[in-house]
Scaffold this motif. Structure first.
Motif, PDB file in Angstrom:
ATOM      1  N   THR A   1       0.639  -1.293  -0.024  1.00 59.90           N
ATOM      2  CA  THR A   1       0.096  -0.084   0.102  1.00 59.90           C
ATOM      3  C   THR A   1       0.951   1.197   0.082  1.00 59.90           C
ATOM      4  OG1 THR A   1      -0.062  -0.234   2.213  1.00 59.90           O
ATOM      5  CG2 THR A   1      -1.915  -1.144   1.242  1.00 59.90           C
ATOM      6  N   ALA A   2       2.239   1.228   0.620  1.00 58.32           N
ATOM      7  CA  ALA A   2       2.999   2.147   0.389  1.00 58.32           C
ATOM      8  C   ALA A   2       3.086   2.717  -0.915  1.00 58.32           C
ATOM      9  CB  ALA A   2       4.196   2.090   1.218  1.00 58.32           C
ATOM     10  N   LEU A   3       3.452   1.630  -1.767  1.00 55.70           N
ATOM     11  CA  LEU A   3       3.518   1.772  -3.377  1.00 55.70           C
ATOM     12  C   LEU A   3       2.226   2.199  -4.059  1.00 55.70           C
ATOM     13  CD1 LEU A   3       5.184   1.561  -5.892  1.00 55.70           C
ATOM     14  CD2 LEU A   3       4.916  -0.858  -6.060  1.00 55.70           C
ATOM     15  N   ASP A   4       1.102   1.732  -3.321  1.00 60.88           N
ATOM     16  CA  ASP A   4      -0.133   1.979  -4.071  1.00 60.88           C
ATOM     17  C   ASP A   4      -0.385   3.354  -4.112  1.00 60.88           C
ATOM     18  OD1 ASP A   4      -1.118  -0.438  -4.691  1.00 60.88           O
ATOM     19  OD2 ASP A   4      -1.949  -0.873  -2.873  1.00 60.88           O
ATOM     20  N   VAL A   5       0.166   4.183  -3.034  1.00 58.91           N
ATOM     21  CA  VAL A   5      -0.252   5.660  -2.963  1.00 58.91           C
ATOM     22  C   VAL A   5       0.917   6.461  -3.454  1.00 58.91           C
ATOM     23  CG1 VAL A   5      -1.796   5.226  -1.011  1.00 58.91           C
ATOM     24  CG2 VAL A   5       0.722   5.574  -0.738  1.00 58.91           C
ATOM     25  N   SER A   6       1.961   5.983  -4.019  1.00 57.11           N
ATOM     26  CA  SER A   6       3.047   6.619  -4.134  1.00 57.11           C
ATOM     27  C   SER A   6       3.060   7.544  -5.593  1.00 57.11           C
ATOM     28  CB  SER A   6       4.295   5.814  -4.513  1.00 57.11           C
ATOM     29  OG  SER A   6       4.266   4.971  -5.686  1.00 57.11           O
ATOM     30  N   ALA A   7       4.094   8.648  -5.608  1.00 57.32           N
ATOM     31  CA  ALA A   7       4.075   9.294  -7.020  1.00 57.32           C
ATOM     32  C   ALA A   7       4.313   8.548  -8.223  1.00 57.32           C
ATOM     33  CB  ALA A   7       5.173  10.296  -7.109  1.00 57.32           C
ATOM     34  N   ALA A   8       4.990   7.302  -8.042  1.00 65.22           N
ATOM     35  CA  ALA A   8       5.400   6.598  -9.314  1.00 65.22           C
ATOM     36  C   ALA A   8       4.007   5.937  -9.571  1.00 65.22           C
ATOM     37  CB  ALA A   8       6.224   5.332  -8.964  1.00 65.22           C
ATOM     38  N   ALA A   9       3.103   5.287  -8.563  1.00 59.31           N
ATOM     39  CA  ALA A   9       1.689   4.723  -8.991  1.00 59.31           C
ATOM     40  C   ALA A   9       0.940   5.588  -9.421  1.00 59.31           C
ATOM     41  CB  ALA A   9       1.370   4.196  -7.619  1.00 59.31           C
ATOM     42  N   GLN A  10       1.127   6.877  -9.217  1.00 59.64           N
ATOM     43  CA  GLN A  10      -0.030   7.954  -9.714  1.00 59.64           C
ATOM     44  C   GLN A  10       0.251   8.011 -11.212  1.00 59.64           C
ATOM     45  OE1 GLN A  10      -2.471   9.308  -7.896  1.00 59.64           O
ATOM     46  NE2 GLN A  10      -1.450   8.293  -6.188  1.00 59.64           N
ATOM     47  N   GLY A  11       1.468   7.719 -11.711  1.00 59.91           N
ATOM     48  CA  GLY A  11       1.674   7.748 -13.279  1.00 59.91           C
ATOM     49  C   GLY A  11       1.342   6.730 -13.955  1.00 59.91           C
ATOM     50  N   MET A  12       1.458   5.539 -13.032  1.00 62.32           N
ATOM     51  CA  MET A  12       1.435   4.266 -14.166  1.00 62.32           C
ATOM     52  C   MET A  12       0.244   4.012 -14.903  1.00 62.32           C
ATOM     53  SD  MET A  12       2.241   0.550 -12.278  1.00 62.32           S
ATOM     54  CE  MET A  12       0.530  -0.023 -11.967  1.00 62.32           C
ATOM     55  N   LEU A  13      -0.763   3.750 -14.626  1.00 63.05           N
ATOM     56  CA  LEU A  13      -2.208   3.356 -15.259  1.00 63.05           C
ATOM     57  C   LEU A  13      -2.718   4.377 -16.228  1.00 63.05           C
ATOM     58  CD1 LEU A  13      -4.569   1.240 -13.300  1.00 63.05           C
ATOM     59  CD2 LEU A  13      -2.664   0.473 -14.787  1.00 63.05           C
ATOM     60  N   PRO A  14      -2.504   5.720 -15.594  1.00 63.57           N
ATOM     61  CA  PRO A  14      -2.896   6.767 -16.687  1.00 63.57           C
ATOM     62  C   PRO A  14      -1.675   6.990 -17.854  1.00 63.57           C
ATOM     63  CG  PRO A  14      -3.154   7.669 -14.451  1.00 63.57           C
ATOM     64  CD  PRO A  14      -2.444   6.174 -14.391  1.00 63.57           C
ATOM     65  N   GLY A  15      -0.433   6.735 -17.563  1.00 64.26           N
ATOM     66  CA  GLY A  15       0.560   6.792 -18.393  1.00 64.26           C
ATOM     67  C   GLY A  15       0.256   5.582 -19.543  1.00 64.26           C
ATOM     68  N   MET A  16       0.139   4.548 -18.957  1.00 64.58           N
ATOM     69  CA  MET A  16      -0.203   3.424 -20.012  1.00 64.58           C
ATOM     70  C   MET A  16      -1.188   3.530 -20.902  1.00 64.58           C
ATOM     71  SD  MET A  16       0.978   0.035 -17.453  1.00 64.58           S
ATOM     72  CE  MET A  16       0.687  -1.009 -18.699  1.00 64.58           C
ATOM     73  N   LEU A  17      -2.456   4.015 -20.297  1.00 59.30           N
ATOM     74  CA  LEU A  17      -3.728   4.230 -21.205  1.00 59.30           C
ATOM     75  C   LEU A  17      -3.765   5.526 -21.887  1.00 59.30           C
ATOM     76  CD1 LEU A  17      -6.228   2.680 -18.570  1.00 59.30           C
ATOM     77  CD2 LEU A  17      -5.189   1.554 -20.638  1.00 59.30           C
ATOM     78  N   SER A  18      -2.631   6.257 -21.817  1.00 60.67           N
ATOM     79  CA  SER A  18      -2.708   7.624 -22.429  1.00 60.67           C
ATOM     80  C   SER A  18      -3.882   8.461 -21.924  1.00 60.67           C
ATOM     81  CB  SER A  18      -2.625   7.309 -24.171  1.00 60.67           C
ATOM     82  OG  SER A  18      -1.782   6.733 -24.427  1.00 60.67           O
ATOM     83  N   LEU A  19      -3.832   8.755 -20.745  1.00 59.82           N
ATOM     84  CA  LEU A  19      -4.862   9.491 -20.136  1.00 59.82           C
ATOM     85  C   LEU A  19      -4.037  10.585 -19.310  1.00 59.82           C
ATOM     86  CD1 LEU A  19      -7.268   6.914 -18.480  1.00 59.82           C
ATOM     87  CD2 LEU A  19      -7.697   8.142 -20.558  1.00 59.82           C
ATOM     88  N   GLU A  20      -4.875  11.829 -19.241  1.00 55.17           N
ATOM     89  CA  GLU A  20      -4.252  12.881 -18.744  1.00 55.17           C
ATOM     90  C   GLU A  20      -4.669  12.895 -17.271  1.00 55.17           C
ATOM     91  OE1 GLU A  20      -4.270  17.784 -18.942  1.00 55.17           O
ATOM     92  OE2 GLU A  20      -4.638  16.665 -20.686  1.00 55.17           O
ATOM     93  N   ARG A  21      -3.663  13.050 -16.296  1.00 49.68           N
ATOM     94  CA  ARG A  21      -3.919  13.037 -14.819  1.00 49.68           C
ATOM     95  C   ARG A  21      -4.456  14.601 -14.495  1.00 49.68           C
ATOM     96  NH1 ARG A  21       0.015  11.976 -10.918  1.00 49.68           N
ATOM     97  NH2 ARG A  21       1.504  12.260 -12.556  1.00 49.68           N
ATOM     98  N   THR A  22      -5.614  14.540 -13.528  1.00 47.23           N
ATOM     99  CA  THR A  22      -5.972  15.805 -13.091  1.00 47.23           C
ATOM    100  C   THR A  22      -6.084  16.018 -11.660  1.00 47.23           C
ATOM    101  OG1 THR A  22      -8.379  15.203 -13.278  1.00 47.23           O
ATOM    102  CG2 THR A  22      -7.383  16.253 -15.083  1.00 47.23           C
ATOM    103  N   GLY A  23      -6.084  14.632 -10.994  1.00 45.05           N
ATOM    104  CA  GLY A  23      -6.026  14.621  -9.283  1.00 45.05           C
ATOM    105  C   GLY A  23      -5.954  13.196  -8.925  1.00 45.05           C
ATOM    106  N   VAL A  24      -6.142  13.120  -7.484  1.00 42.01           N
ATOM    107  CA  VAL A  24      -6.257  11.935  -6.899  1.00 42.01           C
ATOM    108  C   VAL A  24      -7.537  11.699  -6.300  1.00 42.01           C
ATOM    109  CG1 VAL A  24      -5.310  10.771  -4.917  1.00 42.01           C
ATOM    110  CG2 VAL A  24      -3.801  12.279  -6.017  1.00 42.01           C
ATOM    111  N   LEU A  25      -8.086  10.459  -6.507  1.00 41.67           N
ATOM    112  CA  LEU A  25      -9.365  10.120  -6.385  1.00 41.67           C
ATOM    113  C   LEU A  25      -9.685   9.998  -4.818  1.00 41.67           C
ATOM    114  CD1 LEU A  25     -12.155   9.285  -7.357  1.00 41.67           C
ATOM    115  CD2 LEU A  25     -11.423   6.639  -7.201  1.00 41.67           C
ATOM    116  N   ASP A  26      -8.670   9.234  -3.933  1.00 42.56           N
ATOM    117  CA  ASP A  26      -8.700   9.308  -2.635  1.00 42.56           C
ATOM    118  C   ASP A  26      -7.366   9.984  -1.844  1.00 42.56           C
ATOM    119  OD1 ASP A  26      -9.474   8.619   0.047  1.00 42.56           O
ATOM    120  OD2 ASP A  26      -9.346   6.356  -0.155  1.00 42.56           O
ATOM    121  N   PRO A  27      -7.070  10.971  -1.899  1.00 45.44           N
ATOM    122  CA  PRO A  27      -5.958  11.716  -1.474  1.00 45.44           C
ATOM    123  C   PRO A  27      -5.407  11.382  -0.036  1.00 45.44           C
ATOM    124  CG  PRO A  27      -7.422  13.541  -1.606  1.00 45.44           C
ATOM    125  CD  PRO A  27      -8.020  12.317  -2.039  1.00 45.44           C
TER     126      PRO A  27
END
Length: 303
Positions: free
Chosen positions: A136-162
């Motif tokens: 879970t420390a990885l789940d909430v990390s900066a690296a995790a924030q970019g993973m799925l959006p980057g793979m799916l070519s989506l633009e991040r605008t925020g965190v769902l559960d900050p």
């Protein structure tokens, strides 16, 4: 781009490398000489204080003072992964999932009657492979924030559960389609998931519905569906969701794309490999283990 890690990591690794290297690249430092030094560096990237209270983080099996010879990364610390790590010359298996939450008993080989966690601890100890994980420390990390959006070519605008300490970190990513996507539909987004992950997802919702906002969430969806409904998000792309949760969400107007728990998190193996490299571990001594063939979809045929 640096040379790829050894073995056959999942096909999306090159995408992940670009995503993961951003927040991690500046962390490069002197090469860690011991397992403990590696864990110390990783814990700076993925602070244990960010993990859930019930979680297990860092070194769970092994000698922190032992000389670091090599690192293998994977989603799950299975006996097979431990054996493959040893064969690759690694004495650390760095995973997303922990080998256990509560210490297993008994600990021993399969013949002893030990369950999977007890077998893993036994094999790790016998083979001299330390088990290290960031869940879970990885789940909430900066690296995790970019993973799925980057793979799916989506633009991040925020965190769902900050996180309370930093709203830039937390569970789930709120995204919008890139401007170049034009009018993106639910079916087109699901087809994109198929192309990226090589697995056919389960889709809930009208295939032709326009997608304006997306939330991505790895692993079990947990509270993600309710959060999406509260925040007016169109689509949740997640690892897995309970049937009745999906049914309720769909009736409330939330579309879902369910990738599969492991499918959504297998890319963490490449993120962890990049994290180790950013700390000075030579890339030639990092092995990214593929675990994408644990299950399959038999072809349907008329009986």
């Amino acid at each position: 781009m640096d040379e790829p890690f050894q073995e056959g990591a999942q096909a999306s690794e090159s995408q992940l490398r670009a995503v993961a290297s951003g927040p991690l690249a500046s962390r490069r430092t002197e090469r860690p000489e011991t397992i403990g030094q590696l864990v110390q560096g990783l814990s700076a990237l993925f602070p244990p204080s960010d993990a859930e209270p019930w979680d297990r983080t860092g070194l769970s099996v092994g000698d922190a003072s032992a000389t670091l010879r090599g690192v293998a990364t994977a989603l799950d610390p299975t006996v097979d992964a431990i054996c493959r790590a040893q064969a690759a010359g690694a004495n650390v298996l760095l995973t997303h999932h922990p080998a256990y939450l509560e210490p297993p008993a008994p600990i021993g080989p399969r013949a002893s009657g030990a369950k999977a966690a007890g077998q893993a601890v036994y094999e790790a100890a016998v083979r001299g492979v330390a088990l290290v994980n960031y869940h879970t420390a990885l789940d909430v990390s900066a690296a995790a924030q970019g993973m799925l959006p980057g793979m799916l070519s989506l633009e991040r605008t925020g965190v769902l559960d900050p996180l309370a300490r930093d709203a830039r970190l937390g569970y789930g990513q709120v995204c919008v389609p890139q401007a170049s996507d034009g009018a993106l539909t639910l079916e087109e987004l699901a087809l994109r998931c198929t192309a990226v992950f090589g697995r056919v997802p389960r889709m809930w919702g009208d295939p032709d519905m326009p997608v304006e906002t997306v939330a991505t969430w790895t692993g079990s969806a947990g509270p993600a569906a309710d959060l999406c409904i509260e925040q007016g998000i169109d689509v949740l792309v997640c690892g897995e969701v309970k049937y009745h949760t999906a049914l309720d969400a769909a009736s409330a107007g939330l579309a879902l794309i369910e990738l599969g728990h492991d499918v959504s998190e297998l890319p963490f193996a490449a993120v962890l490999a990049e994290a180790a490299a950013s700390l000075g571990v030579p890339r030639e001594s990092i092995t990214c283990l593929a675990q994408d063939r644990n299950w399959s979809n038999p072809e349907s045929r008329r009986v």
